[in-house]
Design an enzyme around this catalytic site. Structure first.
Site, mmCIF file in Angstrom:
data_model
loop_
_atom_site.group_PDB
_atom_site.id
_atom_site.type_symbol
_atom_site.label_atom_id
_atom_site.label_comp_id
_atom_site.label_asym_id
_atom_site.label_seq_id
_atom_site.Cartn_x
_atom_site.Cartn_y
_atom_site.Cartn_z
ATOM 1 N N LYS A 1 115.123 -14.376 -31.492
ATOM 2 C CA LYS A 1 114.246 -15.365 -31.134
ATOM 3 C C LYS A 1 114.200 -16.421 -29.928
ATOM 4 O O LYS A 1 113.273 -16.749 -29.331
ATOM 5 C CB LYS A 1 113.881 -16.421 -32.512
ATOM 6 C CG LYS A 1 113.138 -16.065 -33.587
ATOM 7 C CD LYS A 1 113.766 -14.597 -34.562
ATOM 8 C CE LYS A 1 112.769 -13.347 -34.183
ATOM 9 N NZ LYS A 1 113.680 -12.447 -35.222
ATOM 10 N N THR B 1 129.010 -8.371 -46.755
ATOM 11 C CA THR B 1 129.549 -7.908 -45.453
ATOM 12 C C THR B 1 128.404 -7.183 -44.738
ATOM 13 O O THR B 1 128.604 -6.584 -43.737
ATOM 14 C CB THR B 1 130.449 -6.793 -45.763
ATOM 15 O OG1 THR B 1 130.151 -5.861 -47.143
ATOM 16 C CG2 THR B 1 131.960 -7.255 -46.271
ATOM 17 N N GLY B 2 127.066 -7.311 -45.177
ATOM 18 C CA GLY B 2 126.254 -7.003 -44.173
ATOM 19 C C GLY B 2 125.543 -5.524 -43.987
ATOM 20 O O GLY B 2 125.941 -4.770 -44.730
ATOM 21 N N GLY C 1 109.572 -0.564 -36.086
ATOM 22 C CA GLY C 1 109.637 -1.494 -37.003
ATOM 23 C C GLY C 1 109.977 -2.890 -36.633
ATOM 24 O O GLY C 1 109.482 -3.159 -35.109
ATOM 25 N N GLY D 1 112.332 -3.043 -33.264
ATOM 26 C CA GLY D 1 111.684 -2.381 -32.070
ATOM 27 C C GLY D 1 110.655 -3.227 -31.661
ATOM 28 O O GLY D 1 110.531 -3.039 -30.174
ATOM 29 N N MET E 1 116.115 -5.964 -46.306
ATOM 30 C CA MET E 1 117.132 -6.584 -45.244
ATOM 31 C C MET E 1 116.774 -7.766 -44.466
ATOM 32 O O MET E 1 116.190 -7.700 -43.144
ATOM 33 C CB MET E 1 117.729 -5.534 -44.471
ATOM 34 C CG MET E 1 118.592 -4.464 -45.126
ATOM 35 S SD MET E 1 119.372 -3.326 -43.935
ATOM 36 C CE MET E 1 120.440 -2.308 -45.003
ATOM 37 N N ALA F 1 117.381 -12.029 -43.824
ATOM 38 C CA ALA F 1 118.338 -13.274 -43.852
ATOM 39 C C ALA F 1 118.133 -14.137 -44.992
ATOM 40 O O ALA F 1 119.000 -14.445 -45.827
ATOM 41 C CB ALA F 1 118.473 -13.836 -42.618
ATOM 42 N N HIS F 2 116.660 -14.358 -45.205
ATOM 43 C CA HIS F 2 116.375 -15.563 -46.419
ATOM 44 C C HIS F 2 116.543 -14.907 -47.652
ATOM 45 O O HIS F 2 116.767 -15.576 -48.587
ATOM 46 C CB HIS F 2 115.042 -15.984 -45.998
ATOM 47 C CG HIS F 2 114.090 -15.214 -45.609
ATOM 48 N ND1 HIS F 2 113.812 -14.503 -44.311
ATOM 49 C CD2 HIS F 2 113.072 -14.434 -46.281
ATOM 50 C CE1 HIS F 2 112.798 -13.932 -44.278
ATOM 51 N NE2 HIS F 2 112.284 -13.578 -45.496
ATOM 52 N N HIS G 1 92.788 -31.349 -39.906
ATOM 53 C CA HIS G 1 91.817 -31.094 -38.541
ATOM 54 C C HIS G 1 92.363 -31.545 -37.607
ATOM 55 O O HIS G 1 92.530 -32.688 -37.267
ATOM 56 C CB HIS G 1 90.648 -31.211 -39.347
ATOM 57 C CG HIS G 1 89.509 -30.822 -38.061
ATOM 58 N ND1 HIS G 1 89.321 -29.440 -37.987
ATOM 59 C CD2 HIS G 1 89.116 -31.442 -36.889
ATOM 60 C CE1 HIS G 1 88.403 -29.430 -36.861
ATOM 61 N NE2 HIS G 1 88.235 -30.597 -36.287
#
Ligand code: FAD
EC number: 1.8.1.4
Length: 475
Positions: free
Chosen positions: A58, A153-154, A192, A195, A328, A330-331, A454
């Protein structure tokens, strides 16, 4: 001499570090082990997400978007600049600073919540009296005993068979976030989330980007109408995406990479590029965990087998995040971490898999929650659809970003919201309202009756809800 804890967490990515903090808040004596090293060899908690995933991607997306705006959109606002240049080393350095701020933030949170952090690899040794013995190997080896253990462990990037990552020519997400100069030609395999995000960064900075995708449809998991709209925007930007290809031999040399492939028409092609990013998915990571020592069950993909509540086959051992089934994200890992800590404390931790939002941080952003139109059709659910284009939204016009739409799908009989799909500006933020609405089982009419500020992009959400009942006010 071993140190005893109520809970030992292995891995300090979003699943592990959040589980550790929540467990400590609930009164447990908690240890958290993580092996990630920063460039100086020091601890870098936060996992893939913080070090080579969500956060650094990001940061680069933001920098490259500023560059794109300065080059192509400032003039629309009457702002003229001289030649706009990009110092890639500085951009990457800024990204590294953002990562470090997050690493340090997690170490601070551990201190604040009295979580004892161990830097090193955590491996099961054996079932111990009243729990499990876990060895920490690293600069300061330790032996811990946890009454309960949470494995977080991801995952690791999946390599193409026969083409390992060298992070020089053939890059995983890690190398893709550390490219030192804008490549003239960049090839990616896999269109995905990763990418598209990485392709967008380097295209904005001037690379000629081609993404090769094996599947015949673009973003198959996304609502078709939304995916089509996004593809149109990417085509316009010059992001080349070839669908339905079969990748063949990949050669690397001094001049870069050469990818042989067969296109959707069955024609043999070659794509030459300075660098290749392979983003074809991720594999659960249990390397070094020594799962065999305690008989922790893995499935055929190498993921730790868990039930709906993240219990493994071993009493007192739980697993969360990318290393188990499910998206997969993070949240999702964080929600599972919190739920497990609460279950350990006898509470009723809860994760609603039907309301997990998905976001792709391209421009336009793509975000969704719930079921797509194609899923509802496949499930035989009678539904109503309502869409509202950002072209008709005053704030989007003022921003100069009118690509895309908000789309609501609601049950034809009850009007309950079944899915919300957004392609357009700030979709990542707008989707939160839809998640709340679905969590509270709101109807489309509930959203249509709520006062929205608005001018705001969120008015497009309200209007799309009105569109379900065919009564938009501004379109
Ligand atoms: C480029 C990229 C962009 C992404 N962007 C997003 C996004 O925008 N939003 C989103 O939701 N998701 C995103 N993801 C996915 C997200 O990063 C993962 O879903 C998330 O990090 C999973 O969290 P986790 O805690 O399960 O595992 P991880 O974050 O992988 O953390 C696992 C940790 O465990 C440590 N570890 C592993 N084994 C051991 C051991 N034996 N002993 C000690 N430590 C160990 C690892 O070093 C690591 O620190 C992105 C991923 C990538 C690659």
């Amino acid at each position: 001499m071993s140190q005893a804890f109520d809970v030992v967490v292995i891995g300090a990515g979003p699943g592990g570090y959040i589980a550790a903090i929540r467990a400590a808040q609930l009164g447990f004596k908690v240890a958290c082990i993580d092996e990630w090293k920063n460039a100086a060899g020091g601890p870098a908690p936060g996992g893939t997400c913080t070090n080579v995933g969500c956060i650094p991607s990001k940061a680069l997306l933001q920098s490259s978007e500023h560059f794109e705006h300065a080059n192509h959109h400032f003039a629309d606002h009457g702002i003229s600049t001289g030649k706009v240049t990009m110092d890639v080393a500085k951009m990457v350095g800024r990204k590294d600073t953002v990562v470090k701020q997050n690493n340090d933030g997690i170490l601070y949170l551990f201190k604040k919540n009295k979580v004892t952090f161990f830097h090193g690899r955590g491996s099961f040794v054996k079932a111990a009296d009243g729990g499990y013995e876990v060895q920490v190997s690293g600069d300061k080896p330790e032996t811990l005993v946890g009454k309960q253990v949470i494995v977080a462990t991801g995952s690791n990037a999946r390599a193409l068979p026969g083409t390992p990552f060298d992070e020089e020519n053939v890059l995983s997400n890690d190398g893709a976030l550390r490219i030192g100069a804008v490549p003239k030609k960049l090839a990616l395999i896999g269109s995905g989330v990763i990418g598209l995000e990485m392709g967008s960064v380097w295209r904005r900075l001037g690379a000629d980007v081609t993404i090769l995708e094996g599947l015949p449809t673009f973003l198959g998991a996304v609502d078709e109408q939304i995916a089509k709209e996004a593809k149109k925007a990417f085509d316009k930007q010059g992001l080349k995406i070839e669908l339905g290809v079969t990748v063949g031999e990949i050669k690397t040399g001094k001049k870069g990479v050469s990818v042989a492939y067969t296109n959707a028409k069955g024609e043999a092609q070659t794509l030459d590029a300075d660098k290749l990013i392979v983003s074809i998915g991720r594999v659960p990571n249990t390397i070094g965990l020594n799962a065999e020592a305690v008989g922790l069950a893995l499935d055929e993909r190498g993921a730790i087998v868990v039930d709906a509540e993240c219990r493994t086959n071993l009493p007192g051992v739980w697993a969360v995040g990318d290393v188990v089934r499910g998206p997969m994200l993070a949240h999702k890992a964080e929600e599972e971490g919190v739920a497990v800590a609460e279950r350990m404390a006898g509470q009723h931790g809860h994760v609603n898999f039907n309301t997990i939002p998905w976001v792709i941080y391209t421009s336009p952003e793509i975000a969704w929650v719930g079921r797509t139109e194609q899923q509802l059709k496949a499930d035989g659910v009678a539904y109503k659809a309502g869409t509202f284009p950002f072209l008709a939204n005053g704030r989007a016009r003022a921003l100069g970003d009118t690509t895309g739409m908000v789309k609501f799908l609601a049950d034809a009989t009850t009007d309950e919201i079944l899915g919300v799909h957004i392609v357009g500006p700030m979709a990542s933020e707008l989707i939160a309202e839809a998640v709340v609405a679905m969590e509270f089982k709101a109807s489309a009419e509930d959203i249509a009756r709520i006062c929205h500020a608005h001018p705001s992009l969120s008015e497009a959400t309200k209007e799309a809800a009105l569109a379900v009942d065919k009564r938009t006010l501004n379109f």
